[in-house]
Design a protein around this motif. Structure first.
Motif, short mmCIF file in Angstrom:
data_model
loop_
_atom_site.label_atom_id
_atom_site.label_comp_id
_atom_site.label_asym_id
_atom_site.label_seq_id
_atom_site.Cartn_x
_atom_site.Cartn_y
_atom_site.Cartn_z
N GLY A 295 10.41 5.90 -8.01
CA GLY A 295 9.47 4.88 -8.46
C GLY A 295 9.06 3.95 -7.34
O GLY A 295 7.87 3.71 -7.13
N VAL A 296 10.02 3.43 -6.59
CA VAL A 296 9.66 2.41 -5.59
C VAL A 296 8.97 2.99 -4.37
O VAL A 296 8.28 2.27 -3.65
CB VAL A 296 10.88 1.55 -5.14
N ILE A 297 9.11 4.30 -4.11
CA ILE A 297 8.42 4.84 -2.93
C ILE A 297 7.02 5.33 -3.27
O ILE A 297 6.33 5.86 -2.42
CB ILE A 297 9.20 5.98 -2.24
N VAL A 298 6.59 5.14 -4.52
CA VAL A 298 5.26 5.62 -4.91
C VAL A 298 4.19 4.92 -4.10
O VAL A 298 4.26 3.72 -3.84
CB VAL A 298 5.02 5.38 -6.42
N SER A 299 3.19 5.70 -3.64
CA SER A 299 2.00 5.09 -3.06
C SER A 299 0.83 5.97 -3.47
O SER A 299 1.01 7.14 -3.78
CB SER A 299 2.12 5.03 -1.53
N GLY A 300 -0.36 5.36 -3.50
CA GLY A 300 -1.55 6.17 -3.75
C GLY A 300 -1.93 6.30 -5.21
O GLY A 300 -2.27 7.38 -5.66
N GLY A 301 -1.85 5.20 -5.95
CA GLY A 301 -2.46 5.14 -7.27
C GLY A 301 -1.83 6.03 -8.32
O GLY A 301 -0.68 6.43 -8.22
N ALA A 302 -2.65 6.34 -9.33
CA ALA A 302 -2.14 7.06 -10.50
C ALA A 302 -1.59 8.43 -10.13
O ALA A 302 -0.60 8.89 -10.69
CB ALA A 302 -3.26 7.21 -11.52
N GLU A 303 -2.24 9.08 -9.16
CA GLU A 303 -1.78 10.39 -8.75
C GLU A 303 -0.36 10.30 -8.18
O GLU A 303 0.51 11.12 -8.50
CB GLU A 303 -2.73 10.95 -7.69
N GLY A 304 -0.13 9.28 -7.37
CA GLY A 304 1.19 9.08 -6.79
C GLY A 304 2.24 8.84 -7.85
O GLY A 304 3.37 9.34 -7.75
#
Lengths: 262, 273
Positions: free
Chosen positions: B232-241
């Motif tokens: 969760g915390v490393i997500v980047s790049g919007g909904a796709e991420g």
């Protein structure tokens, strides 16, 4: 209040901030302007300690935050608030709980007192009676106002604004600008505003800084900036298509990319 | 010839790039896990400032009570399946009454913790990572940090603790339902009475079996919650991420839960006997 000295930041091989030096005085509204991708948001994230620079220093109230431990940084953070681009409200909490969050976490105030403070802060941004709505139930402009109420909940000495007018209609944007001016005039809050919207920038600024390619190319009062003879500054504030920033970014490589084999 | 050479070099480069990324993931995951555990320890000495009881109970309710129906249903089915399989195998030796022991021991030691962890990894792991990923994308995590609120303490700690508390509880429920499923089959196929089945189960299942299963489920809870939070915390790049992070959270949790289960079973079977 804030002093930035020779700040350098690279992302990979790209230099985002190139020895940025800037000073923000107590009580003034400093507007940082620049085109998309010029590094102004990165600069802001450095100032609030979310990114650490490769070299250079940032002094907030004469304390260097660049080498600070997370614990000490959190102490400094209590002296400022930040309004994020879309408000960045916690969606699981109501409007009132969002504004109360920093108070609950950092003070030992009772819940009655916190409720009163929350009502006062919401009144200040013109949203009395919205405490019990969820962020998903209010409009984008209202979210920003709530974000502002949360940013000033702890009575900060300075507030950072990331694109306060972005994505809002002109009337709502103007009312946010008015709020920013009110806060600095009535409460003496130092404001640092990052924006690329000329109209609002000239309306609220005491001083402005223009960022281009990671460098500060001009600093001064709105009048000085307006009369600046720096080619990029005049292109930027007049919104011209021709100037140091060409319409097409890669004129030379275009022919190469067409003729090369790959 | 030359093109072949450059090809192999680029494959080698890609491979080393992949390995470097994986090592980076392992180190930053360990860092997150270490900081979470440190907060848990710190919380023992000053619980009031560290734990948010309201968030903890909310998460416990969502993860525990929310998962109860599917854990019960899957455990009951699995218990019945296991009993049918056992009957099929045991009927050759005429020792059908061992079905109680097989289901009992099998569920408390192995299948109870595992099926609970798998169901919870799909349900809770995905929701943790989607929730934190969305918060990361909409700058909510940055906002917490700017307010001087430690996101690990505010967001990760309640989720971690809630699952570490609730997964063993769900495992106990799963043990009961699995054994009940076994009893249903024994009743239908062998006409075994409830008291006889209970007696046989208690004869075979030792306290050690149950404790072994619970130790496993605590470690599964750590794996599922930490992988969910990390992705969760490393997500980047919007909904796709967010979508990609959620998928990775579930897939990685399943792999690591099953691998950890294998290691634990080996340890409890051959080392700490």
């Amino acid at each position: 209040m804030i002093r930035i000295e020779n700040l350098i930041k690279n992302f990979g091989t790209r230099r985002i901030l190139d020895s940025v030096t800037l000073e923000v005085k107590k009580g003034e509204t400093m507007v940082i302007m620049g085109g998309s991708g010029c590094g102004k948001s990165t600069l802001l994230r450095h100032m609030i300690g979310l990114i650490r620079p490769d070299s250079g220093h940032i002094y907030i109230k004469d304390k260097d935050i660049t080498g600070m431990s997370e614990h000490d940084l959190n102490e400094v953070r209590k002296s400022y608030g930040m309004l994020f681009q879309n408000g960045a409200l916690l969606n699981s909490l109501t409007v009132g709980q969002n504004v109360a969050l920093p108070l609950k976490e950092h003070t030992k105030l009772g819940s009655e007192i916190i409720n009163i403070i929350v009502k006062m802060k919401l009144e200040l941004v013109g949203l009395t009676g919205f405490e019990n709505l969820l962020p998903s139930e209010i409009s984008g402009g209202m979210k920003k106002r709530v974000g502002l109420a949360r940013a000033i909940a702890m009575d900060p000495e300075m507030v950072f604004y990331d694109e306060p007018g972005a994505g809002l209609d002109p009337i709502t944007a103007a009312s946010i600008d008015q709020l920013i001016m009110d806060l600095s005039n009535k409460l003496g809050i130092t404001s640092i505003v990052v924006t690329h919207e000329m109209k609002s920038a000239f309306r609220i600024a005491d001083r402005m800084a223009v960022l281009y390619n990671g460098k500060v190319v001009a600093v001064g009062t709105p009048d000085e900036i307006r009369e600046s003879d720096h080619p990029y500054v005049s292109q930027f504030i007049n919104g011209l298509t021709d100037g140091p920033v060409p319409l097409r970014r890669s004129k030379d490589e275009y022919l190469k990319s067409l003729t090369s084999g790959d | 010839m030359t093109s072949k050479k450059t090809n192999s070099v680029s494959i080698l480069e890609q491979l080393s790039q992949v390995i470097i990324t994986q090592i980076q993931h392992v180190t930053s995951f360990s860092g997150l896990f270490y900081r979470t555990l440190k907060l848990v320890l710190a919380g023992i000495f000053r619980p009031g400032r560290t734990f948010n009881i309201l968030h903890l109970t909310q998460q416990m309710y969502h993860m525990g009570i929310g998962s109860l129906p599917i854990v019960m249903l899957t455990s009951l089915f699995l218990g019945m399946t296991l009993a049918m399989l056992a009957l099929y195998a045991l009927s050759d030796f005429g020792t059908e009454i061992w079905v109680a022991g097989l289901v009992g021991v099998g569920f408390t030691r192995e299948l109870g913790p595992l099926i609970t962890a798998i169901v919870v990894a799909g349900r809770v792991g995905a929701s943790i990572s989607a929730e934190l990923g969305t918060m990361q994308v909409s700058e909510e995590v940055d906002a917490l940090e700017t307010m001087g609120i430690n996101p690990i303490r505010y967001l990760i700690l309640p989720r971690f603790l809630a699952l570490v508390i609730m997964l063993p509880c769900l495992t106990i429920v799963s043990d009961y339902l699995g054994i009940a499923g076994g009893f249903l089959i024994a009743k239908l196929k062998l006409g075994m009475s409830f008291y006889y089945y209970e007696e046989l189960t208690l004869e075979f299942v030792k306290t050690k079996d149950i404790v072994t299963g619970l130790i496993k489920s605590v470690s599964f809870a750590m794996i599922i919650s930490m992988i969910g939070c990390y992705q969760g915390v490393i997500v980047s790049g919007g909904a796709e991420g967010v979508g990609q992070g959620t998928t990775r959270a579930v897939v990685n949790s399943l792999i690591f839960v099953i691998a950890a289960d294998c290691i634990f079973t080996a340890l409890f079977s051959y080392v700490f006997v």
